[in-house]
Every structure is written in C-alpha cells, then in structure tokens.
Design a protein around this motif. Structure first.
Motif, PDB file in Angstrom:
ATOM      1  N   LEU A   4      30.320   7.139 -21.752  1.00 49.93           N
ATOM      2  CA  LEU A   4      29.500   7.608 -22.862  1.00 49.93           C
ATOM      3  C   LEU A   4      28.199   8.186 -22.319  1.00 49.93           C
ATOM      4  N   LEU A   5      27.653   9.201 -22.985  1.00 50.13           N
ATOM      5  CA  LEU A   5      26.443   9.865 -22.530  1.00 50.13           C
ATOM      6  C   LEU A   5      25.332   9.683 -23.556  1.00 50.13           C
ATOM      7  N   HIS A   6      24.200   9.126 -23.110  1.00 53.99           N
ATOM      8  CA  HIS A   6      23.054   8.886 -23.978  1.00 53.99           C
ATOM      9  C   HIS A   6      21.773   9.168 -23.197  1.00 53.99           C
ATOM     10  N   PRO A   7      20.726   9.643 -23.880  1.00 54.86           N
ATOM     11  CA  PRO A   7      19.443   9.730 -23.180  1.00 54.86           C
ATOM     12  C   PRO A   7      18.908   8.317 -22.944  1.00 54.86           C
ATOM     13  N   ALA A   8      18.237   8.124 -21.825  1.00 58.06           N
ATOM     14  CA  ALA A   8      17.628   6.826 -21.526  1.00 58.06           C
ATOM     15  C   ALA A   8      16.319   6.696 -22.299  1.00 58.06           C
ATOM     16  N   THR A   9      16.032   5.497 -22.773  1.00 52.03           N
ATOM     17  CA  THR A   9      14.741   5.227 -23.397  1.00 52.03           C
ATOM     18  C   THR A   9      13.672   5.339 -22.321  1.00 52.03           C
ATOM     19  N   ALA A  10      12.557   5.982 -22.656  1.00 52.56           N
ATOM     20  CA  ALA A  10      11.504   6.186 -21.660  1.00 52.56           C
ATOM     21  C   ALA A  10      10.123   5.991 -22.278  1.00 52.56           C
ATOM     22  N   LYS A  11       9.182   5.565 -21.419  1.00 60.80           N
ATOM     23  CA  LYS A  11       7.771   5.437 -21.775  1.00 60.80           C
ATOM     24  C   LYS A  11       6.991   6.287 -20.782  1.00 60.80           C
ATOM     25  N   TRP A  12       5.843   6.795 -21.213  1.00 59.93           N
ATOM     26  CA  TRP A  12       5.027   7.594 -20.298  1.00 59.93           C
ATOM     27  C   TRP A  12       3.550   7.366 -20.564  1.00 59.93           C
ATOM     28  N   TYR A  13       2.740   7.662 -19.541  1.00 58.93           N
ATOM     29  CA  TYR A  13       1.289   7.668 -19.718  1.00 58.93           C
ATOM     30  C   TYR A  13       0.654   8.628 -18.716  1.00 58.93           C
ATOM     31  N   ASP A  14      -0.569   9.030 -19.048  1.00 59.55           N
ATOM     32  CA  ASP A  14      -1.315  10.045 -18.314  1.00 59.55           C
ATOM     33  C   ASP A  14      -2.391   9.408 -17.438  1.00 59.55           C
ATOM     34  N   ARG A  15      -2.548   9.923 -16.240  1.00 56.78           N
ATOM     35  CA  ARG A  15      -3.636   9.554 -15.344  1.00 56.78           C
ATOM     36  C   ARG A  15      -4.287  10.842 -14.843  1.00 56.78           C
ATOM     37  N   ARG A  16      -5.433  10.721 -14.187  1.00 61.60           N
ATOM     38  CA  ARG A  16      -6.193  11.888 -13.727  1.00 61.60           C
ATOM     39  C   ARG A  16      -5.342  12.822 -12.844  1.00 61.60           C
ATOM     40  N   ASP A  17      -4.629  12.260 -11.875  1.00 61.41           N
ATOM     41  CA  ASP A  17      -3.878  13.075 -10.916  1.00 61.41           C
ATOM     42  C   ASP A  17      -2.369  13.053 -11.137  1.00 61.41           C
ATOM     43  N   SER A  18      -1.913  12.281 -12.115  1.00 63.37           N
ATOM     44  CA  SER A  18      -0.472  12.093 -12.249  1.00 63.37           C
ATOM     45  C   SER A  18      -0.073  11.766 -13.680  1.00 63.37           C
ATOM     46  N   VAL A  19       1.225  11.818 -13.893  1.00 60.60           N
ATOM     47  CA  VAL A  19       1.845  11.345 -15.125  1.00 60.60           C
ATOM     48  C   VAL A  19       2.929  10.368 -14.679  1.00 60.60           C
ATOM     49  N   ILE A  20       2.989   9.220 -15.328  1.00 62.46           N
ATOM     50  CA  ILE A  20       3.978   8.203 -14.981  1.00 62.46           C
ATOM     51  C   ILE A  20       4.997   8.121 -16.110  1.00 62.46           C
ATOM     52  N   ILE A  21       6.277   8.177 -15.731  1.00 63.08           N
ATOM     53  CA  ILE A  21       7.374   8.013 -16.693  1.00 63.08           C
ATOM     54  C   ILE A  21       8.218   6.840 -16.224  1.00 63.08           C
ATOM     55  N   LYS A  83       0.410  15.826 -10.729  1.00 62.43           N
ATOM     56  CA  LYS A  83      -0.009  17.006 -11.479  1.00 62.43           C
ATOM     57  C   LYS A  83      -0.350  18.157 -10.527  1.00 62.43           C
ATOM     58  N   ALA A  84       0.043  19.374 -10.886  1.00 64.46           N
ATOM     59  CA  ALA A  84      -0.342  20.551 -10.116  1.00 64.46           C
ATOM     60  C   ALA A  84      -1.834  20.827 -10.307  1.00 64.46           C
ATOM     61  N   GLN A  85      -2.374  20.453 -11.474  1.00 64.30           N
ATOM     62  CA  GLN A  85      -3.794  20.623 -11.773  1.00 64.30           C
ATOM     63  C   GLN A  85      -4.404  19.245 -12.074  1.00 64.30           C
ATOM     64  N   PRO A  86      -4.780  18.492 -11.019  1.00 65.26           N
ATOM     65  CA  PRO A  86      -5.382  17.177 -11.262  1.00 65.26           C
ATOM     66  C   PRO A  86      -6.645  17.307 -12.103  1.00 65.26           C
ATOM     67  N   GLY A  87      -6.889  16.294 -12.916  1.00 62.60           N
ATOM     68  CA  GLY A  87      -8.081  16.285 -13.751  1.00 62.60           C
ATOM     69  C   GLY A  87      -7.885  16.918 -15.112  1.00 62.60           C
ATOM     70  N   LYS A  88      -6.722  17.467 -15.361  1.00 63.57           N
ATOM     71  CA  LYS A  88      -6.431  18.057 -16.667  1.00 63.57           C
ATOM     72  C   LYS A  88      -5.572  17.077 -17.472  1.00 63.57           C
ATOM     73  N   ALA A  89      -6.105  16.647 -18.606  1.00 61.40           N
ATOM     74  CA  ALA A  89      -5.393  15.673 -19.442  1.00 61.40           C
ATOM     75  C   ALA A  89      -4.157  16.297 -20.082  1.00 61.40           C
ATOM     76  N   TRP A  90      -3.101  15.497 -20.201  1.00 59.39           N
ATOM     77  CA  TRP A  90      -1.892  15.900 -20.901  1.00 59.39           C
ATOM     78  C   TRP A  90      -1.870  15.168 -22.241  1.00 59.39           C
ATOM     79  N   PRO A  91      -1.997  15.871 -23.349  1.00 57.86           N
ATOM     80  CA  PRO A  91      -1.946  15.196 -24.651  1.00 57.86           C
ATOM     81  C   PRO A  91      -0.542  14.735 -25.021  1.00 57.86           C
ATOM     82  N   ARG A  92       0.448  15.301 -24.363  1.00 58.31           N
ATOM     83  CA  ARG A  92       1.847  14.902 -24.557  1.00 58.31           C
ATOM     84  C   ARG A  92       2.607  15.185 -23.271  1.00 58.31           C
ATOM     85  N   LEU A  93       3.786  14.625 -23.130  1.00 60.89           N
ATOM     86  CA  LEU A  93       4.592  14.812 -21.922  1.00 60.89           C
ATOM     87  C   LEU A  93       5.362  16.119 -21.953  1.00 60.89           C
TER      88      LEU A  93
END
Length: 170
Positions: A4-21, A83-93
C-alpha cells in the motif's frame, strides 16, 4: 503481497540556517531521501506491515542539497535541509499555500529565531557533527521508559525530534 502507498506523516520547523523535517515512520526500512535545489523526496517501507510511504515536497525556497542530510531512527527519519539563503524565514515548508493533511508545524520546536542573539544561533557544524556521531539504533537511549507527562500513550507514531533537538541546542 500487495504494498500500500501512503504519504508519511511529517512535522517541520524553521531555523536561521536550516529547515528540519521529521517523517514519523516507526521501524522504517528501505529509506530513500532525495534532496534537490527546490524539492525534497522521501520514501520508505514501514517495517511492521510493509506500508510504503512516499512524499515529495516542492519547497518554499531553495536549499543547498549538498549540505542537507538525513538520519534514520527507530521512530522516524530526521531531515536537515540547509537553506540556500540563511537568515531568511520560511513562513511555510511548501511552495504552494495548500494545506497538506500529512504535514504539520512542529510547534514544540518552533522558535522565533529572528530576534536571537549571535550566542543563541545554532551552528550547522555542531548539528552535522551530532548527526555523524549518532550511532545506530542500538546507541540511542530507550525513549519509551522516559518520564513524559505530556506523552500520548495511544500515539504509536511518536517522533524523537524533541530529544534530538535538545542535544543540538548546546
């Protein structure tokens, strides 16, 4: 056997230099994570019942795919997107504003980093070293026995992101 094929449940958050999923899949196997400049692809089989999880994310902004990493644990797969542009906030993933049912913000780890002092800024090298120094599943502490009053005992797909984040905030 039918897979069976399903998307995995995921959580994410933003940091200055990165995004964590964090893809919350217990006992994952055949994990594949693909980083592209504007996309992140994830797939795996859940070990308990061979459900195939597959996610493709068109990212809000570009990432440095060569500096992005992932780490598998017993409960989840943690992805660090540089992030390719560190220091730029991501309001969404995602690039599009559409609400994805399998994706949520990890408010436990969300931080308004734009007001941080230089001392409080996380360092990619520290995170990278921590990811590289983490051993296999046998080296991780037993998180099931940890006292966590806020834990939901019915939630079998708990993620270990708070534990890992606590280690990298040195």
């Amino acid at each position: 056997m039918k897979i069976l094929l399903h998307p995995a449940t995921a959580k994410w958050y933003d940091r200055r230099d990165s995004v964590i999923i964090e893809f919350c899949v217990a006992d994952s196997k055949d994990v594949q994570v693909n980083f592209d400049k504007t996309k992140c692809g994830f797939s795996c089989l859940r070990g308990t019942d061979d459900v195939k999880h597959e996610n493709e994310i068109d990212l809000f902004e570009a990432i440095d795919e060569n500096e992005s990493k992932h780490k598998r644990t017993d409960r989840s797969v943690l992805c660090y997107l540089r992030k390719a542009q560190p220091g730029k906030a991501w309001p969404r993933l995602t690039k599009e504003k559409a609400k994805l049912t399998w994706l949520s913000v990890d408010f436990n780890n969300w931080k308004d980093w734009e007001d941080d002092s230089d001392e409080e800024i996380g360092n990619f090298d520290q995170f990278s070293d921590m990811m590289n120094n983490m051993g296999g599943e046998d080296d991780l502490p037993d998180l099931d026995s940890a006292d966590d009053e806020s834990a939901d005992s019915d939630d079998e797909s708990k993620c270990v992101l708070p534990f890992i984040t606590a280690q990298i905030q040195l």
